[in-house]
Write a protein that holds these residues in place. Sequence first.
Motif, short mmCIF file in Angstrom:
data_model
loop_
_atom_site.label_atom_id
_atom_site.label_comp_id
_atom_site.label_asym_id
_atom_site.label_seq_id
_atom_site.Cartn_x
_atom_site.Cartn_y
_atom_site.Cartn_z
N LEU A 54 -2.50 -4.88 -8.31
CA LEU A 54 -2.36 -6.29 -8.66
C LEU A 54 -1.15 -6.92 -7.96
O LEU A 54 -1.21 -8.07 -7.51
CB LEU A 54 -2.21 -6.43 -10.17
CG LEU A 54 -2.04 -7.85 -10.73
CD1 LEU A 54 -3.24 -8.72 -10.38
CD2 LEU A 54 -1.81 -7.81 -12.23
N PHE A 55 -0.07 -6.15 -7.86
CA PHE A 55 1.11 -6.65 -7.15
C PHE A 55 0.80 -6.94 -5.69
O PHE A 55 1.20 -7.98 -5.13
CB PHE A 55 2.24 -5.62 -7.27
CG PHE A 55 3.50 -6.02 -6.57
CD1 PHE A 55 4.28 -7.06 -7.05
CD2 PHE A 55 3.90 -5.36 -5.42
CE1 PHE A 55 5.45 -7.42 -6.40
CE2 PHE A 55 5.07 -5.72 -4.77
CZ PHE A 55 5.85 -6.76 -5.26
N GLY A 56 0.06 -6.01 -5.05
CA GLY A 56 -0.34 -6.24 -3.67
C GLY A 56 -1.26 -7.44 -3.55
O GLY A 56 -1.20 -8.19 -2.56
N THR A 57 -2.12 -7.65 -4.54
CA THR A 57 -3.00 -8.81 -4.53
C THR A 57 -2.20 -10.10 -4.59
O THR A 57 -2.47 -11.06 -3.85
CB THR A 57 -3.97 -8.74 -5.72
OG1 THR A 57 -4.74 -7.55 -5.62
CG2 THR A 57 -4.89 -9.94 -5.75
N VAL A 58 -1.22 -10.14 -5.46
CA VAL A 58 -0.38 -11.35 -5.58
C VAL A 58 0.38 -11.60 -4.29
O VAL A 58 0.46 -12.76 -3.81
CB VAL A 58 0.58 -11.19 -6.77
CG1 VAL A 58 1.57 -12.34 -6.81
CG2 VAL A 58 -0.20 -11.13 -8.07
N ILE A 59 0.92 -10.55 -3.67
CA ILE A 59 1.64 -10.72 -2.41
C ILE A 59 0.71 -11.27 -1.34
O ILE A 59 1.08 -12.18 -0.56
CB ILE A 59 2.26 -9.39 -1.97
CG1 ILE A 59 3.33 -8.93 -2.97
CG2 ILE A 59 2.86 -9.51 -0.58
CD1 ILE A 59 4.48 -9.88 -3.12
N LEU B 154 -1.52 -1.76 -11.59
CA LEU B 154 -0.43 -2.74 -11.51
C LEU B 154 0.07 -2.88 -10.07
O LEU B 154 0.37 -3.99 -9.62
CB LEU B 154 0.72 -2.32 -12.43
CG LEU B 154 0.38 -2.27 -13.92
CD1 LEU B 154 1.59 -1.81 -14.73
CD2 LEU B 154 -0.10 -3.62 -14.42
N LEU B 155 0.15 -1.75 -9.35
CA LEU B 155 0.53 -1.83 -7.95
C LEU B 155 -0.53 -2.56 -7.13
O LEU B 155 -0.20 -3.34 -6.22
CB LEU B 155 0.75 -0.41 -7.39
CG LEU B 155 1.96 0.35 -7.94
CD1 LEU B 155 1.97 1.78 -7.41
CD2 LEU B 155 3.25 -0.35 -7.57
N MET C 145 0.82 -1.22 0.00
CA MET C 145 0.00 0.00 0.00
C MET C 145 0.85 1.26 0.00
O MET C 145 0.39 2.34 -0.40
CB MET C 145 -0.91 0.01 1.23
CG MET C 145 -2.11 -0.92 1.12
SD MET C 145 -3.31 -0.32 -0.07
CE MET C 145 -3.83 1.19 0.72
N ALA C 146 2.11 1.17 0.46
CA ALA C 146 2.95 2.36 0.56
C ALA C 146 3.17 3.04 -0.79
O ALA C 146 2.95 4.26 -0.91
CB ALA C 146 4.29 1.99 1.21
N PRO C 147 3.59 2.33 -1.86
CA PRO C 147 3.74 3.03 -3.15
C PRO C 147 2.41 3.54 -3.70
O PRO C 147 2.39 4.57 -4.39
CB PRO C 147 4.36 1.96 -4.06
CG PRO C 147 4.06 0.67 -3.42
CD PRO C 147 4.04 0.94 -1.95
N ILE C 148 1.31 2.88 -3.39
CA ILE C 148 0.01 3.36 -3.85
C ILE C 148 -0.33 4.69 -3.17
O ILE C 148 -0.82 5.63 -3.82
CB ILE C 148 -1.08 2.30 -3.60
CG1 ILE C 148 -0.81 1.04 -4.41
CG2 ILE C 148 -2.46 2.85 -3.94
CD1 ILE C 148 -1.80 -0.07 -4.18
#
Length: 218
Positions: A117-122, A114-115, A7-10
């Motif tokens: 989605l990246f958090g979702t994958v993590i 994309l961020l 969530m930080a980069p978002i």
Amino acid sequence: MAGGWAMAPILVCSAVALAIVLERCWTLRRRSVLPPGLSQEVREWARSDQLDPAHLEKLSAGSPLGELLAAAVAVRERPRELIKERIEDTGRHVVHRMERYLNTLGTIALIGPLLGLFGTVIGLIRMFMQVMVGGMADPTKMAGGIGEALICTAAGLTVAIPAYVLHRYFRSKVAGYCVEMEKQATLLLDDLTLSAPSAAPRPRRTTGAAAAGNKAPV
């Protein structure tokens, strides 16, 4: 931070996007870009030859339209093609400044999902790792991983959708300003060239035989 460290980069992207939107809303106000009555006033000044270098500098620093018109008036004694080239060169710089930060806003609109989605994958990876270690006995662990994944996805879309809409809005606004400034610059160009007094026609040179024939007989 229930969505995890992704969530930080978002959140950083959302803060940058908000700053860009506020700055562009202030900079791209119509009165700031196209001051009302400025084009007519500059044409009157050019007709009466009331534009000195200090006046031109003040006009250029006042607004994007003023900068474009000042560039044309500064070379008003030159041929039409040269004045037109100066307007085009100055116009490219003016448009570039009006589009400042819009590429960054478009990038945020692109990478937001994309961020997410990246958090979702993590989150899903963490959930499956906990299942592998502790089995299916504790459903709260699975719920935590799924919740983390969904929060990241929702946050990424929440940032990306407004950023994309506002990016397109500012692009269309700049395009509209460009059309209006081109119209005003064309009017000034016509005033500077078409209304200029034409040079007096040069007298025709007569040949020696014609000059001799025109002499009165003695």
